[in-house]
Design a protein around this motif. Structure first.
Motif, PDB file in Angstrom:
ATOM      1  N   ARG A 103       0.825  -1.219   0.000  1.00 52.69           N
ATOM      2  CA  ARG A 103       0.000   0.000   0.000  1.00 52.69           C
ATOM      3  C   ARG A 103       0.855   1.264   0.000  1.00 52.69           C
ATOM      4  O   ARG A 103       0.551   2.261   0.643  1.00 52.69           O
ATOM      5  CB  ARG A 103      -0.961  -0.007   1.185  1.00 52.69           C
ATOM      6  CG  ARG A 103      -2.051  -1.045   1.079  1.00 52.69           C
ATOM      7  CD  ARG A 103      -2.950  -1.054   2.293  1.00 52.69           C
ATOM      8  NE  ARG A 103      -2.330  -1.788   3.395  1.00 52.69           N
ATOM      9  CZ  ARG A 103      -2.934  -2.056   4.552  1.00 52.69           C
ATOM     10  NH1 ARG A 103      -4.163  -1.646   4.767  1.00 52.69           N
ATOM     11  NH2 ARG A 103      -2.317  -2.723   5.500  1.00 52.69           N
ATOM     12  N   ASN A 104       1.919   1.212  -0.776  1.00 52.64           N
ATOM     13  CA  ASN A 104       2.869   2.322  -0.847  1.00 52.64           C
ATOM     14  C   ASN A 104       2.522   3.199  -2.051  1.00 52.64           C
ATOM     15  O   ASN A 104       3.057   3.020  -3.145  1.00 52.64           O
ATOM     16  CB  ASN A 104       4.290   1.781  -0.953  1.00 52.64           C
ATOM     17  CG  ASN A 104       5.338   2.861  -0.784  1.00 52.64           C
ATOM     18  OD1 ASN A 104       5.068   4.041  -0.983  1.00 52.64           O
ATOM     19  ND2 ASN A 104       6.552   2.458  -0.432  1.00 52.64           N
ATOM     20  N   ALA A 105       1.613   4.138  -1.851  1.00 53.49           N
ATOM     21  CA  ALA A 105       1.164   4.987  -2.949  1.00 53.49           C
ATOM     22  C   ALA A 105       2.294   5.842  -3.500  1.00 53.49           C
ATOM     23  O   ALA A 105       2.371   6.093  -4.713  1.00 53.49           O
ATOM     24  CB  ALA A 105       0.018   5.879  -2.492  1.00 53.49           C
ATOM     25  N   ASP A 140      -3.778  10.650  -6.411  1.00 52.87           N
ATOM     26  CA  ASP A 140      -4.848  10.907  -5.442  1.00 52.87           C
ATOM     27  C   ASP A 140      -5.760   9.693  -5.312  1.00 52.87           C
ATOM     28  O   ASP A 140      -6.181   9.324  -4.206  1.00 52.87           O
ATOM     29  CB  ASP A 140      -5.667  12.133  -5.860  1.00 52.87           C
ATOM     30  CG  ASP A 140      -4.928  13.438  -5.620  1.00 52.87           C
ATOM     31  OD1 ASP A 140      -3.964  13.444  -4.825  1.00 52.87           O
ATOM     32  OD2 ASP A 140      -5.305  14.453  -6.244  1.00 52.87           O
ATOM     33  N   ARG A 143      -3.889   7.060  -3.216  1.00 51.51           N
ATOM     34  CA  ARG A 143      -3.805   7.438  -1.801  1.00 51.51           C
ATOM     35  C   ARG A 143      -5.156   7.303  -1.101  1.00 51.51           C
ATOM     36  O   ARG A 143      -5.250   6.762   0.016  1.00 51.51           O
ATOM     37  CB  ARG A 143      -3.273   8.869  -1.685  1.00 51.51           C
ATOM     38  CG  ARG A 143      -1.771   8.997  -1.918  1.00 51.51           C
ATOM     39  CD  ARG A 143      -1.282  10.370  -1.522  1.00 51.51           C
ATOM     40  NE  ARG A 143      -1.794  11.399  -2.431  1.00 51.51           N
ATOM     41  CZ  ARG A 143      -1.109  11.868  -3.475  1.00 51.51           C
ATOM     42  NH1 ARG A 143       0.098  11.380  -3.743  1.00 51.51           N
ATOM     43  NH2 ARG A 143      -1.630  12.801  -4.248  1.00 51.51           N
ATOM     44  N   GLN A 144      -6.205   7.770  -1.746  1.00 47.66           N
ATOM     45  CA  GLN A 144      -7.539   7.700  -1.139  1.00 47.66           C
ATOM     46  C   GLN A 144      -8.006   6.254  -1.011  1.00 47.66           C
ATOM     47  O   GLN A 144      -8.647   5.881  -0.013  1.00 47.66           O
ATOM     48  CB  GLN A 144      -8.522   8.511  -1.974  1.00 47.66           C
ATOM     49  CG  GLN A 144      -8.272  10.007  -1.937  1.00 47.66           C
ATOM     50  CD  GLN A 144      -9.131  10.774  -2.912  1.00 47.66           C
ATOM     51  OE1 GLN A 144     -10.094  10.234  -3.479  1.00 47.66           O
ATOM     52  NE2 GLN A 144      -8.801  12.042  -3.139  1.00 47.66           N
ATOM     53  N   TYR A 146      -6.122   3.502  -0.672  1.00 51.88           N
ATOM     54  CA  TYR A 146      -5.414   2.824   0.414  1.00 51.88           C
ATOM     55  C   TYR A 146      -5.855   3.351   1.774  1.00 51.88           C
ATOM     56  O   TYR A 146      -5.973   2.590   2.741  1.00 51.88           O
ATOM     57  CB  TYR A 146      -3.903   2.985   0.252  1.00 51.88           C
ATOM     58  CG  TYR A 146      -3.330   2.221  -0.926  1.00 51.88           C
ATOM     59  CD1 TYR A 146      -3.808   0.959  -1.241  1.00 51.88           C
ATOM     60  CD2 TYR A 146      -2.317   2.759  -1.711  1.00 51.88           C
ATOM     61  CE1 TYR A 146      -3.289   0.238  -2.309  1.00 51.88           C
ATOM     62  CE2 TYR A 146      -1.782   2.056  -2.784  1.00 51.88           C
ATOM     63  CZ  TYR A 146      -2.278   0.794  -3.082  1.00 51.88           C
ATOM     64  OH  TYR A 146      -1.762   0.091  -4.145  1.00 51.88           O
ATOM     65  N   ALA A 147      -6.091   4.663   1.870  1.00 52.98           N
ATOM     66  CA  ALA A 147      -6.506   5.258   3.150  1.00 52.98           C
ATOM     67  C   ALA A 147      -7.879   4.747   3.582  1.00 52.98           C
ATOM     68  O   ALA A 147      -8.181   4.685   4.780  1.00 52.98           O
ATOM     69  CB  ALA A 147      -6.520   6.776   3.041  1.00 52.98           C
ATOM     70  N   ALA A 148      -8.714   4.381   2.619  1.00 50.48           N
ATOM     71  CA  ALA A 148     -10.066   3.931   2.939  1.00 50.48           C
ATOM     72  C   ALA A 148     -10.104   2.492   3.441  1.00 50.48           C
ATOM     73  O   ALA A 148     -11.119   2.047   3.983  1.00 50.48           O
ATOM     74  CB  ALA A 148     -10.962   4.063   1.703  1.00 50.48           C
ATOM     75  N   ALA A 151      -8.173  -1.100   9.119  1.00 50.21           N
ATOM     76  CA  ALA A 151      -7.011  -1.732   9.741  1.00 50.21           C
ATOM     77  C   ALA A 151      -7.151  -3.251   9.675  1.00 50.21           C
ATOM     78  O   ALA A 151      -8.249  -3.792   9.748  1.00 50.21           O
ATOM     79  CB  ALA A 151      -6.873  -1.265  11.188  1.00 50.21           C
TER      80      ALA A 151
END
Length: 220
Positions: A103-105, A140, A143-144, A146-148, A151
């Motif tokens: 998950r390394n954007a 973008d 990043r969005q 992966y952030a979504a 955990a």
């Protein structure tokens, strides 16, 4: 300056200068006349060596052939070291797969040229969605996305190179890829597969995606 020194200078000048067209791998002359170029270069060296040193034609021919052969070898080695080949392209593609699994954007974004164009077609049961991105928009999106993810989620990205087409100058490669991403959480998993077409070019000596198109099937 003695005759041997003059001969050495002539060899250093003549082979690069007279054989230049034959070692330009981007030219039609290279593909169609490489052997003729080598023969011409050797012939000129033989004449220069024989006239300046008084060596026999056989010795002059041997020296000329070795000198011109060394020039071609050095040029070919340099081109191979600085250009693309299948091994370098596959390593670049696999590095992207690893960055996706992590998950390394930022690492994924760095694989795209500043003017890269990305097209994504997502096929769902309800129909197909088409989206076009430039590099900033694609970064973008990554990043969005992966952030979504909640955990505890893990991603496994598998890439298979289906086809590889390298340009004659070693500066560009067109590849076809089969990519499968599996997202797992709490013992359950969902996968999305895609077939991708991409163009990879050298940008400041480093491989970068300049165009990419993916057709993804979601919800499997």
């Amino acid at each position: 300056m003695n005759k041997l020194a003059l001969a050495a200078l002539a060899a250093l000048w003549a082979c690069p200068a007279l054989c230049l067209a034959a070692v330009d791998t981007t030219s039609t002359a290279y593909r169609n006349g490489r052997l003729a170029g080598i023969a011409f270069g050797v012939l000129v060296l033989v004449v220069v060596l024989q006239r300046l040193t008084g060596l026999s034609w056989i010795k002059s021919l041997a020296i000329g052939a070795v000198a011109c052969g060394a020039w071609f070898g050095l040029r070919g080695t340099a081109a191979k070291a600085t250009g693309l080949d299948q091994q370098r392209v596959e390593a670049f593609v696999m590095a992207g797969a690893q960055a996706s699994s992590q998950r390394n954007a930022a690492a994924l974004c760095n694989q795209y040229a500043d003017d890269a164009k990305i097209r994504l077609v997502t096929v769902r049961f309800s129909g197909s969605e088409v989206a076009n991105y430039d590099k900033a928009q694609w970064c973008d999106y990554l990043r969005q996305g992966y952030a979504a993810l909640p955990a505890g989620v893990s991603i496994d990205t598998h890439v298979n190179v289906l086809s590889f087409d390298l340009a004659d100058d070693g500066q560009q490669a067109d590849v076809s890829l089969e990519v499968t991403e599996t997202v797992r959480m709490g013992g359950r998993g969902a996968s999305a597969s895609s077939t991708q077409q991409a163009t990879i070019q050298l940008v400041n000596g480093e491989p970068r995606y300049t165009a990419a198109s993916a057709r993804m099937t979601a919800g499997q």
